[in-house]
Design a protein around this motif. Structure first.
Motif, mmCIF file in Angstrom:
data_model
loop_
_atom_site.group_PDB
_atom_site.id
_atom_site.type_symbol
_atom_site.label_atom_id
_atom_site.label_comp_id
_atom_site.label_asym_id
_atom_site.label_seq_id
_atom_site.Cartn_x
_atom_site.Cartn_y
_atom_site.Cartn_z
ATOM 1 N N VAL A 1 0.836 -1.205 0.000
ATOM 2 C CA VAL A 1 0.000 0.000 0.000
ATOM 3 C C VAL A 1 0.874 1.259 0.000
ATOM 4 C CG1 VAL A 1 -1.647 1.324 1.401
ATOM 5 C CG2 VAL A 1 -2.010 -1.102 1.015
ATOM 6 N N GLY A 2 2.061 1.157 0.578
ATOM 7 C CA GLY A 2 2.965 2.293 0.629
ATOM 8 C C GLY A 2 2.816 3.135 1.876
ATOM 9 N N ILE A 3 2.427 2.484 2.986
ATOM 10 C CA ILE A 3 2.365 3.176 4.272
ATOM 11 C C ILE A 3 3.213 2.401 5.272
ATOM 12 C CG2 ILE A 3 0.099 4.186 3.838
ATOM 13 C CD1 ILE A 3 -1.168 2.098 5.618
ATOM 14 N N SER B 1 -6.845 8.160 -1.145
ATOM 15 C CA SER B 1 -5.776 7.479 -1.884
ATOM 16 C C SER B 1 -5.304 6.239 -1.124
ATOM 17 C CB SER B 1 -4.602 8.424 -2.141
ATOM 18 O OG SER B 1 -4.071 8.928 -0.930
ATOM 19 N N THR B 2 -5.274 6.313 0.219
ATOM 20 C CA THR B 2 -4.906 5.147 1.028
ATOM 21 C C THR B 2 -6.000 4.094 0.967
ATOM 22 O OG1 THR B 2 -3.609 6.545 2.510
ATOM 23 C CG2 THR B 2 -4.258 4.376 3.345
ATOM 24 N N LEU B 3 -7.245 4.523 1.069
ATOM 25 C CA LEU B 3 -8.373 3.588 0.982
ATOM 26 C C LEU B 3 -8.391 2.908 -0.387
ATOM 27 C CD1 LEU B 3 -10.877 2.391 2.338
ATOM 28 C CD2 LEU B 3 -12.152 4.389 1.525
ATOM 29 N N LEU C 1 -5.603 0.325 -0.439
ATOM 30 C CA LEU C 1 -5.995 -0.850 0.349
ATOM 31 C C LEU C 1 -6.952 -1.738 -0.442
ATOM 32 C CD1 LEU C 1 -6.526 0.858 3.821
ATOM 33 C CD2 LEU C 1 -4.866 -0.963 3.335
ATOM 34 N N CYS C 2 -7.940 -1.108 -1.074
ATOM 35 C CA CYS C 2 -8.916 -1.869 -1.858
ATOM 36 C C CYS C 2 -8.258 -2.557 -3.046
ATOM 37 C CB CYS C 2 -10.047 -0.957 -2.329
ATOM 38 S SG CYS C 2 -11.137 -0.433 -0.991
ATOM 39 N N GLU C 3 -7.326 -1.871 -3.685
ATOM 40 C CA GLU C 3 -6.646 -2.464 -4.838
ATOM 41 C C GLU C 3 -5.825 -3.678 -4.425
ATOM 42 O OE1 GLU C 3 -3.386 -1.293 -8.280
ATOM 43 O OE2 GLU C 3 -4.353 0.303 -7.130
ATOM 44 N N VAL C 4 -5.038 -3.528 -3.365
ATOM 45 C CA VAL C 4 -4.176 -4.621 -2.910
ATOM 46 C C VAL C 4 -5.003 -5.792 -2.380
ATOM 47 C CG1 VAL C 4 -2.450 -5.289 -1.185
ATOM 48 C CG2 VAL C 4 -2.192 -3.133 -2.445
ATOM 49 N N ASP D 1 -16.031 -3.276 2.440
ATOM 50 C CA ASP D 1 -15.466 -4.487 3.039
ATOM 51 C C ASP D 1 -14.488 -4.132 4.158
ATOM 52 O OD1 ASP D 1 -16.823 -6.175 1.225
ATOM 53 O OD2 ASP D 1 -15.219 -5.932 -0.257
ATOM 54 N N LEU D 2 -14.000 -2.888 4.144
ATOM 55 C CA LEU D 2 -13.004 -2.448 5.117
ATOM 56 C C LEU D 2 -13.584 -1.567 6.217
ATOM 57 C CD1 LEU D 2 -10.104 -1.512 2.675
ATOM 58 C CD2 LEU D 2 -10.393 -3.636 3.965
ATOM 59 N N LEU D 3 -14.666 -0.855 5.903
ATOM 60 C CA LEU D 3 -15.255 0.090 6.842
ATOM 61 C C LEU D 3 -16.740 -0.191 7.013
ATOM 62 C CD1 LEU D 3 -13.713 3.353 5.349
ATOM 63 C CD2 LEU D 3 -12.855 2.067 7.316
ATOM 64 N N ARG D 4 -17.207 -0.115 8.251
ATOM 65 C CA ARG D 4 -18.645 -0.245 8.494
ATOM 66 C C ARG D 4 -19.014 0.655 9.666
ATOM 67 N NH1 ARG D 4 -19.007 -4.153 12.795
ATOM 68 N NH2 ARG D 4 -17.027 -5.240 12.872
ATOM 69 N N TRP D 5 -20.257 1.069 9.682
ATOM 70 C CA TRP D 5 -20.757 1.938 10.736
ATOM 71 C C TRP D 5 -21.586 1.135 11.711
ATOM 72 C CZ3 TRP D 5 -25.723 3.364 12.276
ATOM 73 C CH2 TRP D 5 -25.775 4.401 13.204
#
Length: 78
Positions: free
Chosen positions: A25-27, A46-48, A51-54, A61-65
Motif C-alpha cells: 500500500v505504501g504506508i 488514496s490510502t483507501l 488498500l482496496c486495490e491490494v 469491506d473495510l469500513l462499516r458503521w
C-alpha cells in the motif's frame, strides 16, 4: 467508535501478513496499525483506494458503521 475498520478480516481472508500489506500500500506498518486498530481519526481516499486495490475488495469491506453505545444518531443530535 461508530466506524469500525475491518482490515484484519480482509487480511485473514487474503492470508496476507500486515507487513506485506503496508509495503504494497505504501504506508508504514505503524500507520497501518493505527488504522486497523481503530485509532485513526481520518483516512485519505488514496490510502483507501490502495488498500482496496491490494486486497481486491470494496471500501465497504473495510469500513462499516455501528451505532455507538450512547444511542446517538449520526448527526449527534439524538
Amino acid at each position: 467508535m461508530p466506524v469500525v475498520v475491518d482490515i484484519d478480516v480482509m487480511l485473514a481472508r487474503r492470508k496476507m501478513p500486515v507487513g506485506e500489506l503496508a509495503q504494497r500500500v505504501g504506508i508504514t506498518p505503524a500507520n497501518l496499525a493505527v488504522l486497523k486498530n481503530g485509532r485513526a481519526k481520518a483516512v485519505r481516499f488514496s490510502t483507501l483506494e490502495a488498500l482496496c486495490e491490494v486486497l481486491q475488495c470494496q471500501p465497504g469491506d473495510l469500513l462499516r458503521w455501528e451505532p455507538d453505545a450512547r444511542g446517538q444518531s449520526p448527526s449527534g443530535t439524538g
